[in-house]
Motif scaffolding. Structure first.
Motif, short mmCIF file in Angstrom:
data_model
loop_
_atom_site.label_atom_id
_atom_site.label_comp_id
_atom_site.label_asym_id
_atom_site.label_seq_id
_atom_site.Cartn_x
_atom_site.Cartn_y
_atom_site.Cartn_z
N GLY A 149 0.82 -1.21 0.00
CA GLY A 149 0.00 0.00 0.00
C GLY A 149 0.85 1.26 0.00
N ASP A 177 -6.39 1.18 -4.08
CA ASP A 177 -7.29 1.75 -3.07
C ASP A 177 -7.97 3.01 -3.58
OD1 ASP A 177 -6.50 -0.33 -1.43
OD2 ASP A 177 -4.98 0.83 -0.38
N GLY A 180 -7.83 -3.20 -2.98
CA GLY A 180 -7.17 -4.28 -3.72
C GLY A 180 -7.96 -5.57 -3.78
N ASP A 226 -9.89 -7.06 -7.12
CA ASP A 226 -9.43 -8.38 -7.58
C ASP A 226 -10.63 -9.32 -7.78
OD1 ASP A 226 -7.78 -10.50 -8.16
OD2 ASP A 226 -6.88 -10.68 -6.18
N ASN A 229 -2.61 -10.44 -5.25
CA ASN A 229 -3.47 -10.26 -6.43
C ASN A 229 -3.41 -11.45 -7.38
OD1 ASN A 229 -3.66 -8.94 -9.45
ND2 ASN A 229 -5.10 -8.10 -7.98
N ASP A 252 0.29 -7.60 5.48
CA ASP A 252 1.09 -7.41 6.70
C ASP A 252 0.87 -8.52 7.73
OD1 ASP A 252 2.11 -5.23 5.54
OD2 ASP A 252 1.02 -3.76 6.75
O1 KG4 Z 1 1.64 -5.02 2.53
P1 KG4 Z 1 0.32 -4.50 2.93
O2 KG4 Z 1 -0.58 -5.40 3.72
O3 KG4 Z 1 0.47 -3.18 3.76
C1 KG4 Z 1 1.43 -2.21 3.46
O4 KG4 Z 1 2.61 -2.40 3.85
O5 KG4 Z 1 1.04 -1.24 2.77
O6 KG4 Z 1 -0.40 -4.04 1.59
C2 KG4 Z 1 -1.69 -3.49 1.61
C3 KG4 Z 1 -2.10 -3.16 0.17
C4 KG4 Z 1 -3.41 -2.39 0.09
O7 KG4 Z 1 -3.24 -1.28 -0.77
C5 KG4 Z 1 -4.37 -3.41 -0.51
O8 KG4 Z 1 -5.39 -2.82 -1.29
C6 KG4 Z 1 -3.43 -4.27 -1.34
O9 KG4 Z 1 -2.27 -4.39 -0.56
N1 KG4 Z 1 -3.98 -5.61 -1.63
C7 KG4 Z 1 -4.27 -6.04 -2.88
C8 KG4 Z 1 -4.83 -7.35 -2.73
N2 KG4 Z 1 -4.84 -7.66 -1.40
C9 KG4 Z 1 -4.32 -6.58 -0.74
N3 KG4 Z 1 -4.11 -5.45 -4.07
C10 KG4 Z 1 -4.51 -6.13 -5.16
N4 KG4 Z 1 -5.08 -7.37 -5.11
C11 KG4 Z 1 -5.25 -8.01 -3.92
N5 KG4 Z 1 -5.80 -9.23 -3.90
#
Ligand code: KG4
Ligand code: ZN
Length: 369
Positions: free
Chosen positions: A165, A195, A208, A212, A310, A338
């Motif tokens: 994110g 987002d 996300g 998806d 994704n 995370d």
């Molecule tokens: O790594 P993370 O959990 O937290 C950060 O370190 O930012 O990533 C969160 C991000 C969010 O923007 C969320 O929308 C995205 O990962 N995300 C996805 C999917 N699952 C989570 N983006 C696209 N497709 C997904 N299935």
């Protein structure tokens, strides 16, 4: 013949509170007697995440002050439950205490990070266990080594695409814990673009996983969206133009947001837009990873971070790696977003370099170089 190999196990408690997930995990590392880091195995004994998504969804994004207050309420119960799930009792049995504590120090929200750092600090003082401050992005890199199937070792050097994110980075890994950033986003991160587009379509937070899911029912060729910087000579990314292109498309084609998309046709348009957007993002990400690989010639390609969950990206990256002759490890879905297991592993990997200080502080702007 006498065996020259001895195995030793170490238990690491990881704590992660950089954004809106209060997470704890216990990871057991099996070191080989030869002390080769690359031969270490990282088995997750228990990994728990208390998500605040429902709370922040009402506001359309994470509210830092609310996140910090919820971490204060959630973190200790999550840590207690993590030990219980691993069938360990660190209060009654000294041998059940971890050998190392690892906590996310940054990057992230200052007040959220502080809750994790000070909780870890208190446990480290009480148990007299070494505390290591971990960079969250090194955690995402380390997630690739969690629960690898028996007999599988990741061959280095590798290129890891880390997409979350807050970050979009291509990382060159020569040895476990030795990394160099080859390229990164010049504006929005890939997850941020997901987002923001979800917000434009009124789909909910985080965007996300919702995009998806809806994209799975759509036609990815219906809308021809731009692929920003796909052909630029460097290894950087840009996603804000893609988000603006979606904004203009919604305005010009009068696409209704989800709450007003009552007819089957309206819904189909949203499915198609989600699929077209997802195709554009994954195209750019995979193309740039292949460009980096052509320059550096790694043995392995890796993928990590929340956007690594994704479905389109997971498939495209795997196919691209196979077609171009790179080994590929598909990070477990449960360690993409995370979690604290990745923080525990990164703590172990970086422990030799970590400064041993009696007090560590949160470092909200700590970027990898
Ligand atoms: O790594 P993370 O959990 O937290 C950060 O370190 O930012 O990533 C969160 C991000 C969010 O923007 C969320 O929308 C995205 O990962 N995300 C996805 C999917 N699952 C989570 N983006 C696209 N497709 C997904 N299935
Ligand atoms: Zn993250």
């Amino acid at each position: 013949m006498k065996s020259t190999r001895h195995e030793k196990n170490m238990k690491i408690l990881g704590i992660e509170t950089s954004c809106d997930e209060s997470a704890a995990a216990l990871v057991e590392v099996t070191e080989s007697g030869r002390k080769l880091l690359k031969e270490s195995r990282f088995s997750v004994l228990a990994s728990l995440i208390s998500s605040q998504i429902k709370i922040h969804a009402q506001y359309g994004g994470v509210v830092p002050e609310v996140a910090a207050r919820n971490h204060i309420n959630n973190l200790l119960p999550v840590i207690k439950e993590t030990f219980a799930r691993a069938k360990l009792d660190p209060v009654k049995n000294k041998k059940d205490r971890p050998d190392i504590l690892a906590v996310t120090r940054g990057p992230g929200l200052a007040t959220s990070l502080q809750v994790g750092v000070w909780t870890a600090q208190a446990l480290s003082l009480a148990w007299q266990v070494q505390l290591i401050g971990v960079n969250h992005m090194q955690g995402h890199l380390a997630s690739n080594w969690l629960d690898l199937p028996a007999g599988i070792t990741l061959q280095l050097p590798a290129i890891c695409l880390t997409v979350s994110g807050g970050h979009t980075e291509l990382v060159w890994i020569t040895k476990l814990g030795v990394n160099k950033i080859l390229g990164r986003t010049v504006d929005d991160a890939a997850g941020e673009a997901y987002d923001k587009v979800a917000k434009l379509l009124d789909l909910g937070y985080p965007g996300g996983p919702i995009i998806d899911k809806l994209a799975a029912q759509g036609n990815s060729t219906r809308f021809n969206l731009p692929r920003p910087m796909r052909n630029s000579p460097d290894l950087n990314f840009s996603f804000s133009g893609l988000k603006t292109a979606v904004l203009y498309l919604i305005r010009d084609a009068k696409i209704k947001p989800w709450s007003k998309a009552t007819s089957a046709k309206d819904k189909e348009t949203i499915y198609d837009l989600c699929a077209s957007f997802q195709a554009a993002v994954s195209d750019v990400l995979v193309s740039k990873t292949l460009k980096a690989a052509a320059k550096r010639k790694p043995k392995t390609l890796l993928l990590s971070g929340g956007v690594a969950a994704n479905s389109a990206l997971r498939i495209k990256m795997q196919v691209a790696a196979e077609q171009n002759g790179y080994a590929f490890n598909l990070v477990h879905l449960r360690y993409t977003t995370d979690n604290a297991a990745m923080i525990a592993a990164a703590g172990y990997i970086n422990r030799a370099k970590a400064k041993v200080a009696p007090i560590i502080h949160a470092q909200p702007n700590w970027e990898l170089k």
